[in-house]
Design an enzyme around this catalytic site. Structure first.
Site, PDB file in Angstrom:
ATOM      1  N   LYS A 171      -4.810  -0.793   1.603  1.00  0.00           N
ATOM      2  CA  LYS A 171      -6.095  -0.619   0.201  1.00  0.00           C
ATOM      3  C   LYS A 171      -5.976  -1.267  -1.364  1.00  0.00           C
ATOM      4  CE  LYS A 171      -8.578   3.040   2.171  1.00  0.00           C
ATOM      5  NZ  LYS A 171      -7.289   4.124   3.041  1.00  0.00           N
ATOM      6  N   ALA A 179       7.462   5.402  -1.784  1.00  0.00           N
ATOM      7  CA  ALA A 179       8.831   5.483  -0.838  1.00  0.00           C
ATOM      8  C   ALA A 179       8.638   4.168   0.541  1.00  0.00           C
ATOM      9  CB  ALA A 179       9.288   6.755  -0.768  1.00  0.00           C
ATOM     10  N   GLU A 218       1.596   8.415  12.708  1.00  0.00           N
ATOM     11  CA  GLU A 218       2.197   9.279  11.117  1.00  0.00           C
ATOM     12  C   GLU A 218       0.666  10.232  11.382  1.00  0.00           C
ATOM     13  OE1 GLU A 218       0.410   8.265   7.666  1.00  0.00           O
ATOM     14  OE2 GLU A 218      -0.363   6.724   7.962  1.00  0.00           O
TER      15      GLU A 218
HETATM   16  N1  PSU Z   1      -3.137   4.274   2.710  1.00  0.00           N
HETATM   17  C1  PSU Z   1      -4.210   4.796   3.734  1.00  0.00           C
HETATM   18  N2  PSU Z   1      -4.506   5.624   4.020  1.00  0.00           N
HETATM   19  C2  PSU Z   1      -3.218   6.870   4.076  1.00  0.00           C
HETATM   20  C3  PSU Z   1      -2.252   6.754   3.108  1.00  0.00           C
HETATM   21  C4  PSU Z   1      -2.366   5.618   2.607  1.00  0.00           C
HETATM   22  O1  PSU Z   1      -5.545   3.718   3.551  1.00  0.00           O
HETATM   23  O2  PSU Z   1      -3.202   7.586   5.202  1.00  0.00           O
HETATM   24  C5  PSU Z   1      -0.943   7.557   2.969  1.00  0.00           C
HETATM   25  C6  PSU Z   1       0.180   7.254   4.439  1.00  0.00           C
HETATM   26  O3  PSU Z   1       0.364   8.404   5.090  1.00  0.00           O
HETATM   27  C7  PSU Z   1       1.100   6.061   3.554  1.00  0.00           C
HETATM   28  C8  PSU Z   1       1.019   7.472   2.116  1.00  0.00           C
HETATM   29  O4  PSU Z   1       2.508   6.568   3.682  1.00  0.00           O
HETATM   30  O5  PSU Z   1      -0.244   7.511   1.700  1.00  0.00           O
HETATM   31  C9  PSU Z   1       1.554   6.649   0.802  1.00  0.00           C
HETATM   32  O6  PSU Z   1       1.336   8.022   0.084  1.00  0.00           O
HETATM   33  P1  PSU Z   1       2.222   7.852  -1.000  1.00  0.00           P
HETATM   34  O7  PSU Z   1       1.592   6.118  -2.329  1.00  0.00           O
HETATM   35  O8  PSU Z   1       2.397   8.698  -2.311  1.00  0.00           O
HETATM   36  O9  PSU Z   1       3.913   6.780  -1.187  1.00  0.00           O
END
Ligand code: PSU
Ligand code: MN
Length: 289
Positions: free
Chosen positions: A145, A127, A7
């Site tokens: 996390k 999502a 990603e």
């Molecule tokens: N958690 C982490 N590192 C990250 C992300 C989440 O420890 O870099 C990033 C990933 O790309 C994940 C996104 O898909 O954040 C999730 O964001 P949201 O909670 O807004 O869906």
């Protein structure tokens, strides 16, 4: 060709420059060293790309102050229509990788159900979880996390039919920490075991992904009790700042990294490298049937 997707939100929003750039190249190198092909995913000038060039990775990594937007599933039509650059989350990376015929993807932490300070369950659900329920891809991560509500995250995955595999563990790992006290559905100890479950899932025509959760290497672990006060501080600041929606996760990631310092960065880099290794080994096992 055995591709492993990677990603790009972790590059733009998850790690500081230049550690992000080195890490992005390093994950690609690890995958190649294992005999598989890396495919870092992003949107470049409106094109969905699975397999960025080194120059394109550099361009994303060097953008400061989040000039490049974080792109989840809902943002895809916008960046395509407007021919923008976008860094893909786990959800958007899964969708693009599947469309490109890729079956496996390595990341750090997935999004999940956020914690809430008020009564009742949180309505902020990443999502990423929906995508795991609908798009067929193996996602290798270090769990999620502990800034998230991990029990609610696992329950969501259960409700939506996503099998959660602990790789060499019976517990769902909590990113910086190897254990969360929460059980996974099944423990696998080898890439072949994961490949067998994936083949069985495909054979049954079951929708959705498979989540493979790999604990951070023991030497890089940060015990949960050491991280928790920093998480609580970051959550309180996030709430006080009134942040919502897609801003929440990048804010929390950045704040926790600031509060925990170099050690959390080292843990983050170590688990990403480790996940690239595990994903490449599974990709090779998938290829050899
Ligand atoms: N958690 C982490 N590192 C990250 C992300 C989440 O420890 O870099 C990033 C990933 O790309 C994940 C996104 O898909 O954040 C999730 O964001 P949201 O909670 O807004 O869906
Ligand atoms: Mn969210």
């Amino acid at each position: 060709m055995t591709h492993v997707a990677l990603e790009s939100t972790v590059i733009t929003h998850g790690l500081p420059y230049p550690a992000n750039l080195h890490l992005a190249h390093e994950m690609e190198r690890i995958i190649r060293d294992h005999g598989a092909d890396p495919a870092t995913v992003a949107v470049i000038e409106g094109d969905l790309i699975a397999g960025l060039s080194p120059q394109q990775i550099e361009r994303l990594a060097a953008t400061s102050d989040r000039q490049v937007g974080k792109v989840s599933r809902r943002d895809l039509p916008v960046v395509v229509a407007r021919k923008l650059d976008g860094a893909t989350t786990v959800a958007a990376t899964m969708w693009i990788a599947h469309r490109a015929g890729i079956e496996i993807f390595a990341t750090g932490g997935i999004g999940g159900v956020h914690r809430t300070s008020g009564p009742g369950p949180s309505t902020d659900i990443s999502a990423d979880l929906q995508e795991l329920a609908r798009t067929p891809l193996i996602v290798v991560c270090a769990g999620a996390k502990a800034l998230l509500d991990l029990p609610a995250t696992l329950e969501y995955l259960e409700t939506h039919g996503v099998t959660v595999i602990g790789y060499g563990t019976d517990e769902f790992p909590a990113f910086y920490s190897r254990s969360s006290g929460l059980p996974v559905d099944i423990c696998c100890n080898t890439p072949q075991e994961v490949a067998e479950i994936w083949r069985a899932k495909r054979g049954l025509n079951l929708a959705g992904g498979l989540l493979v959760a790999v604990p951070v290497p023991p030497e890089d672990e940060i015990p949960a009790a050491q991280i928790e006060p920093h998480i609580e501080q970051a959550l309180a600041e996030c709430e006080a700042a009134g942040l919502r929606s897609a801003e929440v996760t990048p804010y929390l990631l950045r704040r926790i990294a600031e509060l925990t310092g170099d050690r959390s960065l080292q843990a983050n880099l170590a688990l990403l490298r480790n996940n690239a290794r595990v994903a490449a080994a599974i990709a090779i096992a998938l290829d050899s049937d």
